[in-house]
Design an enzyme around this catalytic site. Structure first.
Site, PDB file in Angstrom:
ATOM      1  N   ALA A  35      -1.074  -2.103   7.307  1.00  0.00           N
ATOM      2  CA  ALA A  35      -0.135  -0.874   7.734  1.00  0.00           C
ATOM      3  C   ALA A  35      -0.250  -0.086   6.456  1.00  0.00           C
ATOM      4  CB  ALA A  35       1.005  -1.218   8.155  1.00  0.00           C
ATOM      5  N   CYS A  36      -1.362   0.019   5.742  1.00  0.00           N
ATOM      6  CA  CYS A  36      -1.678   0.847   4.667  1.00  0.00           C
ATOM      7  C   CYS A  36      -2.484   2.096   4.941  1.00  0.00           C
ATOM      8  CB  CYS A  36      -2.200  -0.032   3.480  1.00  0.00           C
ATOM      9  SG  CYS A  36      -2.640   0.394   2.036  1.00  0.00           S
TER      10      CYS A  36
END
Length: 158
Positions: A35-36
């Site tokens: 989730a970057c």
């Protein structure tokens, strides 16, 4: 003197995987997160794996939740995410820490061998360590360095 092949890490499947298994290959070791902002780099990492893998290259992915809690899932969630979103075929390992007292010994070694611009600590997800065929850490690249931009450097080691 310890080297890259002296370490073992747990695979996403929960099995101990000695890095000696990769002896003689050029490796790109990356701390990853699902989730970057850099997560789309999985696409470039997989492209390198597919194109250069037959020549003795492998990406090794190490999920880490230390930066912005951007890898919150368990091994099954990480595997499903990597498979369904990026069709990742390179080895992925169990979630680890890369900084602090609980840092995985492999990452302690990598950081000792190649400090970053601001010291040895890893600053964010998708920091990349390039390893030559003899197991030497030859380069460290920032998260902003795209996998595609590393192609020539990797090919020179193959």
């Amino acid at each position: 003197m310890s080297g890259i092949y002296d370490f073992t890490a747990m695979s996403l499947a929960g099995e101990d995987m000695p890095l000696k298994r990769f002896e003689g290959q050029v490796l790109l070791i990356v701390n990853t997160a699902s989730a970057c902002g850099f997560t789309p780099q999985y696409r470039g990492l997989e492209a390198l794996q597919k194109e250069l893998g037959p020549r003795g290259f492998s990406v090794l992915g190490f999920p880490c939740n230390q930066f912005g809690k951007q890898e919150p899932g368990d091994a099954k969630a990480i595997e499903q995410f990597c498979d369904s979103n990026y069709a990742v075929t390179f080895p992925m390992f169990a979630k680890i820490e890369v900084n602090g007292d609980k840092a995985h010994p492999l990452f302690r070694y990598l950081k000792r061998e190649k400090s970053g611009l601001l010291g040895s600590s890893i600053k964010w997800n998708f920091t990349k360590f390039l390893i030559d065929r003899s197991g030497q850490v030859v380069a460290r690249h920032a998260p902003t360095t795209t996998p595609e931009s590393l192609r020539k450097e990797i090919e020179a080691l193959l």
